[in-house]
Scaffold this motif. Structure first.
Motif, PDB file in Angstrom:
ATOM      1  N   UNK B   3      61.991  96.628  44.045  1.00  0.00           N
ATOM      2  CA  UNK B   3      63.059  96.430  43.095  1.00  0.00           C
ATOM      3  C   UNK B   3      63.776  95.117  43.254  1.00  0.00           C
ATOM      4  N   UNK B   4      63.240  94.201  44.034  1.00  0.00           N
ATOM      5  CA  UNK B   4      63.958  92.948  44.120  1.00  0.00           C
ATOM      6  C   UNK B   4      63.009  91.797  44.315  1.00  0.00           C
ATOM      7  N   UNK B   5      63.542  90.591  44.195  1.00  0.00           N
ATOM      8  CA  UNK B   5      62.727  89.386  44.287  1.00  0.00           C
ATOM      9  C   UNK B   5      62.164  89.230  45.681  1.00  0.00           C
ATOM     10  N   UNK B   6      60.903  88.873  45.746  1.00  0.00           N
ATOM     11  CA  UNK B   6      60.277  88.683  47.042  1.00  0.00           C
ATOM     12  C   UNK B   6      60.487  87.251  47.495  1.00  0.00           C
ATOM     13  N   UNK B   7      60.518  87.062  48.780  1.00  0.00           N
ATOM     14  CA  UNK B   7      60.608  85.730  49.327  1.00  0.00           C
ATOM     15  C   UNK B   7      59.308  85.000  49.021  1.00  0.00           C
ATOM     16  N   UNK B   8      59.432  83.781  48.524  1.00  0.00           N
ATOM     17  CA  UNK B   8      58.232  83.033  48.170  1.00  0.00           C
ATOM     18  C   UNK B   8      57.514  82.568  49.424  1.00  0.00           C
ATOM     19  N   UNK B   9      56.303  83.007  49.609  1.00  0.00           N
ATOM     20  CA  UNK B   9      55.517  82.542  50.740  1.00  0.00           C
ATOM     21  C   UNK B   9      54.179  82.100  50.203  1.00  0.00           C
ATOM     22  N   UNK B  42      60.516  91.640  53.616  1.00  0.00           N
ATOM     23  CA  UNK B  42      61.606  90.979  52.897  1.00  0.00           C
ATOM     24  C   UNK B  42      62.011  91.685  51.610  1.00  0.00           C
ATOM     25  N   UNK B  43      61.137  92.587  51.093  1.00  0.00           N
ATOM     26  CA  UNK B  43      61.442  93.239  49.823  1.00  0.00           C
ATOM     27  C   UNK B  43      62.385  94.424  49.917  1.00  0.00           C
ATOM     28  N   UNK B  44      62.730  94.866  51.126  1.00  0.00           N
ATOM     29  CA  UNK B  44      63.637  96.015  51.254  1.00  0.00           C
ATOM     30  C   UNK B  44      65.005  95.623  50.725  1.00  0.00           C
ATOM     31  N   UNK B  45      65.635  96.547  49.973  1.00  0.00           N
ATOM     32  CA  UNK B  45      66.730  96.059  49.165  1.00  0.00           C
ATOM     33  C   UNK B  45      67.797  97.126  48.937  1.00  0.00           C
ATOM     34  N   UNK B  46      67.413  98.414  48.891  1.00  0.00           N
ATOM     35  CA  UNK B  46      68.402  99.423  48.536  1.00  0.00           C
ATOM     36  C   UNK B  46      68.057 100.752  49.202  1.00  0.00           C
ATOM     37  N   UNK B  47      68.877 101.766  48.912  1.00  0.00           N
ATOM     38  CA  UNK B  47      68.659 103.081  49.505  1.00  0.00           C
ATOM     39  C   UNK B  47      67.308 103.645  49.091  1.00  0.00           C
ATOM     40  N   UNK B  53      60.063 104.229  51.936  1.00  0.00           N
ATOM     41  CA  UNK B  53      59.275 103.790  53.090  1.00  0.00           C
ATOM     42  C   UNK B  53      59.266 104.863  54.166  1.00  0.00           C
ATOM     43  N   UNK B  54      60.452 105.384  54.500  1.00  0.00           N
ATOM     44  CA  UNK B  54      60.497 106.353  55.601  1.00  0.00           C
ATOM     45  C   UNK B  54      59.750 107.625  55.269  1.00  0.00           C
ATOM     46  N   UNK B  55      59.832 108.073  54.007  1.00  0.00           N
ATOM     47  CA  UNK B  55      59.127 109.320  53.693  1.00  0.00           C
ATOM     48  C   UNK B  55      57.629 109.082  53.587  1.00  0.00           C
ATOM     49  N   UNK B  92      51.955  98.031  51.574  1.00  0.00           N
ATOM     50  CA  UNK B  92      51.421  97.322  50.394  1.00  0.00           C
ATOM     51  C   UNK B  92      51.257  98.292  49.222  1.00  0.00           C
ATOM     52  N   UNK B  93      50.796  99.519  49.532  1.00  0.00           N
ATOM     53  CA  UNK B  93      50.625 100.506  48.461  1.00  0.00           C
ATOM     54  C   UNK B  93      51.960 100.811  47.793  1.00  0.00           C
ATOM     55  N   UNK B  94      53.033 100.771  48.556  1.00  0.00           N
ATOM     56  CA  UNK B  94      54.359 101.034  47.994  1.00  0.00           C
ATOM     57  C   UNK B  94      54.886  99.809  47.247  1.00  0.00           C
ATOM     58  N   UNK B  95      54.191  98.677  47.407  1.00  0.00           N
ATOM     59  CA  UNK B  95      54.622  97.468  46.707  1.00  0.00           C
ATOM     60  C   UNK B  95      55.433  96.521  47.566  1.00  0.00           C
TER      61      UNK B  95
END
Lengths: 49, 721
Positions: B3-9, B42-47, B53-55, B92-95
């Motif tokens: 749900x958020x912008x990824x760091x450009x790598x 870097x994409x982690x962003x909210x609840x 991820x944890x589930x 990766x599967x989760x995006x």
């Protein structure tokens, strides 16, 4: 005047307890993810189901 | 879902995910067969991200627990077994894009020490202040005496536990025959405590315990802020993708394959290099053909064709074909290590930059200390009363103790770093901000800095639409950078390709609708001797493609703004001279150097004086370390990112002038803060020297000056730049 004899130590004791509580929580890693703690409150607890 | 912008790598997109072997190598052993892998996501962003991820990890076999840290955008996964569970694949599967990293240490012990010291000083100073208020409001002598004793009892642990940080630093400076800000602080605090203790013992009316301890408290706040800023930048930089592999697959004499850690690779070993893998150590190609991306190592944009017998250097990226490589060095003396040595040499010749606060202290301390001495002598001559003279002299030291001076610099830098952080720029430390403000030359690297290091098709208009569609369909199946650029120009129709083969170093061939196509180097595809990429249909050339490197967004504005700030922009590149010249003309930069070796870049930057180096490659790393200040994009090589003072996370190059403006503004505010602090001292000194200072007056004056300085620093936050 005589009330000071126990009031001052009591005040110091309470302050000391707060200091101890802070140092303990700091050491046990409770300040490591402040943003996460704020967001986790919104999560449903899946473990119970 | 992300749900958020990824760091450009930019470099990461070409790399495949780390193998399971690499995950094992990067994990930590927790004992009892339990291992922990730390990943930066870097994409982690909210609840929602935390929950997802944890589930997801709850259902993966072998995983004991997964914990997301939202503040540092990291995931810690604890797992059991000999082979690693599919951690990165799950993410990766989760995006989410995930990078392995090894935490250098659990957390910064210095920061923890500072925070504990601050907590103790805060507790003691508040209690002493409480007692002091009742003394100031006129307690009876008996109560006053008791309160002074309690204050002394509280001040002692604060002095020993929290004051230690200043005393040790002052002592090590004095041992080397220098002064820093901590010297006048330590002298002031220790004398204030000594005088107050003496006064308490003889039953005097005044004690300065509150001044001594609250001074330590205020100054520790400044130190903690300074340190927090560094820690934040460090963890953000650490979280980026590692561009050097942790190990390589070794082919033994009997044909067996083994994934070995980097340190275990010896010269003479035969290594397997798959497409998408980076070269770990320098070596010679034994068999196979491929294209090699050298942009990170040398700054060249065009991929190089390699075959048996060609030399490869560590840090290069294998693009198209599988190779076997005979190692010629181990990790310790490969190209990468050579760069590290050059960097160390460069860093030591940059010399030790003296921070503004320490330079100020070297003027400030002698003045204040000689004034105190003059006061002592003056009062001795006038009254002959030793006790009174010493008390007044110490009061002079207390009132001039550089509380505001100690806060003047770190508070401004913390606010400036916060503003930069919000704009995606990480600052390594406060000294870097001070150096950046002095810059009058800006040297840009070309590949990966001014340009994205990603080619773009420039002659789309003159190419036959049908040919372009076919070329795009073919290109979709290859990893080669030119193919990736070409594949963006598809016509949306599906072309069924059969008999697809990629010929490393030459191009690709396939059949579509009964026609045989070749896309690649002109000579190979059938277009005659020309330096172009050609598409041939059944042996006849039907289109030719010209590529140019994409300019990084904001490059033109950045160069213009840098010039507007009064700095001269330059280009230093390892790429061929004509390419560099063409780019320089496009950007209007007069000074452009091409075909530079890392050593030449370093020497050139050294000759520029106060230069800012902006670069990303391995070949820039020594120059980054040598320059007065340095900046790197997040897509830079690990070594370059670590050498740079600033790392900018968002793609745009306008981060460079923005950081320069903030640094200059911070410098101005630091100057104002110094002026305010000196003004306060000039006002307060006559009272102190005349003997009118009481502990109440000292506490008021010190707090007021600190608040003024902090308020002034906060102005930086709201300002539009």
């Amino acid at each position: 005047m005589s009330s000071l004899v126990y009031l001052v130590p009591l005040a110091l004791l309470l302050g000391g307890a707060a200091l101890w509580a802070f140092l303990w929580s700091f050491k046990s890693g409770q300040y490591e993810d402040l943003d996460g703690a704020a967001q986790r409150i919104l999560l449903d607890d899946e473990m119970e189901r | 879902m992300s749900c958020c912008g990824q760091v450009a790598t930019a470099g990461a997109q070409l790399l495949g995910p780390p193998s399971a072997d690499e995950v094992v190598l990067a994990s930590r052993d927790l004992g009892d067969g339990l291992r922990q892998s730390d990943l930066s996501v870097p994409g982690i962003h909210c609840a929602h991200c935390i929950g997802a991820i944890e589930s997801a990890f709850r259902h993966i076999a072998g995983v004991e627990a997964a914990r997301v840290n939202l503040s540092s955008k990291r995931v810690a996964v604890k797992w059991r077994g000999d082979t690693a569970p599919p951690i990165i694949e799950t993410l990766r599967d989760l995006g989410y894009d995930a990078h392995l990293f090894t935490p250098e240490e659990r957390s910064d012990p210095e920061l923890a020490r500072l925070i504990r010291a601050m907590a103790v000083a805060g507790f003691c100073s508040m209690n002493i202040m409480l007692l002091s208020v009742s003394v100031w409001s006129g307690a009876e002598p008996g109560t006053r005496q008791a309160f002074h004793w309690i204050s002394a009892g509280l001040a002692l642990p604060a002095l020993v536990y929290s004051g230690r940080i200043f005393f040790l630093s002052a002592w090590s400076a004095l041992k080397r025959g220098r002064t820093n800000m901590d010297v006048p602080i330590s002298i002031g605090v220790l004398l204030a405590f000594g005088l107050s203790l003496y006064d308490t013992i003889i039953g005097g009316a005044h004690a300065y315990f509150d001044a001594a301890v609250s001074l330590i408290f205020f100054l520790l706040i400044g130190r903690v802020l300074d340190h927090l800023m560094r820690e934040k930048a460090r963890s953000a930089v650490q979280g980026l993708v590692r561009l050097t592999p942790r190990g390589a697959t070794v082919i033994h004499a009997d044909g067996a394959r083994d994934y070995l850690p980097a340190q275990a690779i010896e010269p003479g070993m035969l290594l397997q290099v798959t497409p998408g893998e980076r070269i770990l150590v320098d070596g010679v190609v034994e068999s196979g053909q491929s294209d090699i991306d050298c942009s990170l190592a040398t700054g060249e944009t065009q991929p190089q064709k390699v075959a048996a017998g060609d030399k490869l250097r560590s840090g290069m990226l294998n693009l198209t074909g599988a190779l076997t490589l005979r190692a010629q060095s181990n990790v310790a003396n490969s190209f990468l290590a050579e760069m590290t040595q050059l960097m160390e040499a460069a860093e030591s010749s940059r010399g030790h930059y003296r921070r503004v606060a320490d330079r100020a202290a070297s003027y400030y301390a002698p003045v204040v200390h000689s004034l105190a001495l003059l006061t002592l002598i003056g009062w001795l001559i006038a009254t002959g009363d030793w006790y009174r003279s010493i008390s007044i002299a110490i009061a002079v030291l207390i009132i001039t103790c550089p509380c505001a001076l100690g806060l003047a610099v770190p508070i401004v830098q913390a606010v400036a770093a916060r503003r930069l952080f919000e704009s995606g720029i990480m600052v390594k430390d406060g000294a870097a901000l001070e150096r950046l403000a002095e810059i009058d030359q800006v040297a840009f690297d070309k590949t990966g800095t001014l340009t994205l290091g990603r080619p773009r098709l420039v002659n789309e208009a003159v190419i036959d639409k049908r040919a372009l569609g076919i070329a795009a369909a073919l290109a979709q199946q290859s990893n080669h950078p030119l193919c990736r650029a070409l594949s963006l120009h598809g016509d949306g129709r599906t072309h069924v390709t059969t008999d697809f083969t990629e010929v490393p170093g030459s191009g690709i061939e396939a059949r579509i609708d009964g026609h045989f196509y070749r896309l690649g180097r002109s000579a190979w595809a059938g277009g005659g001797e020309a330096d172009a990429t050609v598409l041939c249909e059944d042996g006849k050339p039907i289109a030719s493609f010209i590529f140019e490197d994409n300019l990084r967004p904001g490059a033109e504005e950045a160069v213009m703004e840098v010039r507007a700030l009064g700095a001269t922009p330059r280009i230093l590149s390892g790429d061929a001279r004509p390419i560099v010249r063409r780019l320089a003309e496009g950007l209007g930069i007069a000074e452009a150097m091409g075909a530079m070796l890392p050593k030449e870049k370093t020497d050139y930057v050294a000759g520029l004086g106060k230069a800012l180096m902006v670069g990303d490659g391995l070949n820039d790393a020594p120059a980054l370390a040598r320059a007065h200040a340095s900046m790197a994009p997040a897509s830079a090589a690990d070594i370059g990112r670590n050498a740079a003072d600033f790392v900018f996370l968002h793609g745009s190059l306008t981060a460079v002038p923005f950081a320069m403006r903030i640094a200059r503004e911070a410098k101005k505010l630091v100057g104002q803060n110094f002026a305010l602090a000196i003004l306060y001292n000039v006002l307060a000194l006559p009272f102190a020297m005349a003997g009118y200072v009481t502990p109440l007056l000292a506490a008021l004056a010190m707090s007021a000056s600190s608040i003024v300085v902090v308020a002034n620093a906060l102005r930086l936050r709201g300002r539009a730049t």
